[in-house]
Design a protein around this motif. Structure first.
Motif, PDB file in Angstrom:
ATOM      1  N   ILE A  18      42.780  18.406  65.916  1.00 43.96           N
ATOM      2  CA  ILE A  18      41.801  18.893  64.941  1.00 43.96           C
ATOM      3  C   ILE A  18      42.502  19.665  63.833  1.00 43.96           C
ATOM      4  O   ILE A  18      42.132  19.544  62.655  1.00 43.96           O
ATOM      5  CB  ILE A  18      40.753  19.786  65.642  1.00 43.96           C
ATOM      6  N   VAL A  19      43.503  20.454  64.186  1.00 42.69           N
ATOM      7  CA  VAL A  19      44.231  21.211  63.162  1.00 42.69           C
ATOM      8  C   VAL A  19      44.957  20.267  62.214  1.00 42.69           C
ATOM      9  O   VAL A  19      45.059  20.536  61.009  1.00 42.69           O
ATOM     10  CB  VAL A  19      45.214  22.203  63.815  1.00 42.69           C
ATOM     11  N   THR A  77      37.058  22.592  60.571  1.00 41.43           N
ATOM     12  CA  THR A  77      37.273  23.958  61.055  1.00 41.43           C
ATOM     13  C   THR A  77      36.124  24.393  61.958  1.00 41.43           C
ATOM     14  O   THR A  77      36.337  25.046  62.988  1.00 41.43           O
ATOM     15  CB  THR A  77      37.403  24.926  59.868  1.00 41.43           C
ATOM     16  N   LYS A  78      34.908  24.021  61.579  1.00 39.25           N
ATOM     17  CA  LYS A  78      33.749  24.358  62.415  1.00 39.25           C
ATOM     18  C   LYS A  78      33.831  23.646  63.759  1.00 39.25           C
ATOM     19  O   LYS A  78      33.496  24.224  64.807  1.00 39.25           O
ATOM     20  CB  LYS A  78      32.463  23.974  61.685  1.00 39.25           C
ATOM     21  N   GLN A  79      34.290  22.400  63.747  1.00 43.69           N
ATOM     22  CA  GLN A  79      34.460  21.683  65.006  1.00 43.69           C
ATOM     23  C   GLN A  79      35.525  22.338  65.879  1.00 43.69           C
ATOM     24  O   GLN A  79      35.384  22.403  67.107  1.00 43.69           O
ATOM     25  CB  GLN A  79      34.829  20.220  64.736  1.00 43.69           C
ATOM     26  N   LEU A  80      36.583  22.823  65.263  1.00 39.70           N
ATOM     27  CA  LEU A  80      37.632  23.519  66.007  1.00 39.70           C
ATOM     28  C   LEU A  80      37.076  24.773  66.670  1.00 39.70           C
ATOM     29  O   LEU A  80      37.333  25.033  67.848  1.00 39.70           O
ATOM     30  CB  LEU A  80      38.786  23.890  65.067  1.00 39.70           C
ATOM     31  N   ARG A  81      36.294  25.541  65.920  1.00 42.01           N
ATOM     32  CA  ARG A  81      35.735  26.787  66.463  1.00 42.01           C
ATOM     33  C   ARG A  81      34.715  26.512  67.569  1.00 42.01           C
ATOM     34  O   ARG A  81      34.543  27.321  68.479  1.00 42.01           O
ATOM     35  CB  ARG A  81      35.089  27.598  65.339  1.00 42.01           C
ATOM     36  N   THR A  82      34.042  25.376  67.480  1.00 42.12           N
ATOM     37  CA  THR A  82      33.048  25.034  68.502  1.00 42.12           C
ATOM     38  C   THR A  82      33.708  24.490  69.772  1.00 42.12           C
ATOM     39  O   THR A  82      33.345  24.860  70.889  1.00 42.12           O
ATOM     40  CB  THR A  82      32.071  23.981  67.949  1.00 42.12           C
ATOM     41  N   ALA A  83      34.705  23.630  69.585  1.00 42.34           N
ATOM     42  CA  ALA A  83      35.334  22.970  70.732  1.00 42.34           C
ATOM     43  C   ALA A  83      36.364  23.852  71.431  1.00 42.34           C
ATOM     44  O   ALA A  83      36.549  23.747  72.646  1.00 42.34           O
ATOM     45  CB  ALA A  83      35.992  21.662  70.288  1.00 42.34           C
ATOM     46  N   HIS A  84      37.033  24.740  70.684  1.00 40.62           N
ATOM     47  CA  HIS A  84      38.109  25.559  71.260  1.00 40.62           C
ATOM     48  C   HIS A  84      37.967  27.013  70.774  1.00 40.62           C
ATOM     49  O   HIS A  84      38.803  27.502  70.005  1.00 40.62           O
ATOM     50  CB  HIS A  84      39.476  24.999  70.859  1.00 40.62           C
ATOM     51  N   ALA A 125      44.391  29.827  67.025  1.00 41.08           N
ATOM     52  CA  ALA A 125      44.051  29.379  65.677  1.00 41.08           C
ATOM     53  C   ALA A 125      42.628  29.735  65.298  1.00 41.08           C
ATOM     54  O   ALA A 125      42.300  29.817  64.112  1.00 41.08           O
ATOM     55  CB  ALA A 125      44.248  27.873  65.559  1.00 41.08           C
ATOM     56  N   VAL A 126      41.770  29.957  66.286  1.00 42.87           N
ATOM     57  CA  VAL A 126      40.397  30.397  66.027  1.00 42.87           C
ATOM     58  C   VAL A 126      40.320  31.921  65.996  1.00 42.87           C
ATOM     59  O   VAL A 126      39.613  32.500  65.169  1.00 42.87           O
ATOM     60  CB  VAL A 126      39.441  29.823  67.089  1.00 42.87           C
TER      61      VAL A 126
END
Length: 399
Positions: free
Chosen positions: A93-94, A195-202, A207-208
């Motif tokens: 994702i990053v 970025t929103k998907q990153l914060r939701t999934a991890h 990084a979050v």
């Protein structure tokens, strides 16, 4: 949501407000310096990809240095000498965030080659339009009616600021500049969605937890993505300009970006006769004040150093401001920054802006403020995916 970190964030003290005000002034100043120096560099030697690689490289180096100067914590690597590394789960994702982020800046730099920065910054103000579209399509979000209505003055304002409706569309409108600016908007919107998907999934990864860690890895991976592109597109021209060559593309660039301006000047008309608004600065004279002549190698190198440092600084300070205010307040400050950039670059680079264009900019800013207000208020229940489905979607996108 009432339990959000923004709602619990205490108001700054008197000293905190003074420091915050100083940060905002420095943020705006570095942003203006970065844009103006980018325009000078790109008018001298079209090198959008190479310049972006240098900008992100300076940002990654700055994050590394700052991380070494700060006390060791959980967001440092195991040796305490840099930002924490990425895990396998978040890496994909990053990478998507880095790709969209770096592409956004490449498109922005390329837009500066064809249009005045004041014109580019005005078009970039409609970024919420692409963000809402992608959020609806990918995340299944539904927006408040005020948020949707705010998109109307956004589009209308940009159309007015571009010269539409005043009879100067042919001379004022930079098709290449607008297309590249809209592509930049789409890229940055994709970055926001990823970025929103990153914060939701991890939600628990470094990084979050830390904007610095995310900024470092996005910049570092962006450089890796941009180096091959720069080598294929424009690195040779930049190197040639730095070692004393002509850059190889000045004449071709000037002829392509001037377009109808060169033909009108051959019939006795000067470019100033058609520079009555923002867009004229982009097409008629190569973008608002730069004469398109090659810059001396030593001066060009100095400008590049100033540009990369100021570009990294204004992005880093933006994160620092975000850590001290709510997300909605930061959005409003970003809107004010854009107005400051439009006026500042027009003044410094000599881009004429008519009253009609300023009215369009004001309408656009009003739409941005309404959008920020709508996003900060209570949101309707969205048809979002479950947490497991979101994590699965994130893994699919990371392949």
């Amino acid at each position: 949501m009432g339990s959000s970190p923004d709602a619990r964030r205490p108001p700054p003290s008197n000293f905190g407000w003074r420091f915050l005000t100083l940060l905002i002034i420095v943020w705006y100043s570095f942003s203006l310096l970065a844009i103006c120096t980018s325009k000078v560099i790109l008018d001298s030697t079209p090198c959008a990809a190479s310049l972006c690689a240098l900008q992100l490289g300076a940002a990654a180096l700055g994050c590394q240095i700052w991380s070494r100067l700060t006390p060791r914590g959980k967001d440092h690597d195991e040796h305490g000498r840099g930002p924490a590394p990425l895990t396998v789960a978040e890496y994909g994702i990053v990478c998507i965030i880095a790709l969209s982020y770096s592409s956004g800046f490449v498109f922005t730099n390329a837009a500066y080659e064809f249009a005045a920065p004041a014109f580019v910054e005005t078009v970039k103000a409609v970024e919420p339009l692409s963000t809402v579209a992608l959020a609806t399509a990918i995340l299944g979000e539904r927006e408040h009616m005020l948020t949707l209505c705010s998109l109307v003055p956004l589009v209308l304002g940009v159309a007015m600021a571009s010269g539409l409706g005043e009879g100067h569309l042919a001379a004022a409108f930079s098709a290449a500049g607008m297309t590249l600016s809209l592509a930049s908007n789409l890229s940055f919107s994709a970055r926001a969605i990823a970025t929103k998907q990153l914060r939701t999934a991890h939600p628990s990864v470094a990084a979050v937890r830390s904007d610095l860690v995310l900024f470092y890895h996005v910049s570092r991976l962006g450089v890796l993505w941009l180096l091959p592109m720069a080598g294929l597109l424009d690195a040779r021209a930049l190197v040639s300009a730095l070692i004393g060559g002509s850059g190889g593309t000045d004449d071709g660039h000037n002829s392509s970006s001037s377009g109808s301006s060169s033909s009108s000047s051959s019939s006795g008309s000067s470019s100033s006769s058609s520079t009555s608004d923002v867009g004229d600065g982009g097409e008629a004279d190569g973008g608002g004040g730069a004469d398109g002549h090659a810059v001396k190698p030593q001066v060009l190198l100095l400008i590049i150093l100033v540009n990369t440092a100021s570009h990294a600084a204004y992005n880093a300070i933006s994160f620092a401001v975000l850590n001290r205010v709510s997300v909605s307040s930061h959005a409003v400050l970003n809107i004010v920054r854009r107005v400051f950039m439009i006026g500042g670059t027009a003044l410094i680079l000599g881009t004429p802006i008519s009253t009609y264009n300023w009215l369009g900019i004001a309408v656009c800013v009003g739409g941005c403020l309404a959008f920020a207000k709508g996003k900060s208020g209570p949101q309707p229940v969205a048809a979002r995916k479950s947490a497991a489905s979101m994590a699965r979607s994130a893994r699919v996108h990371s392949v």
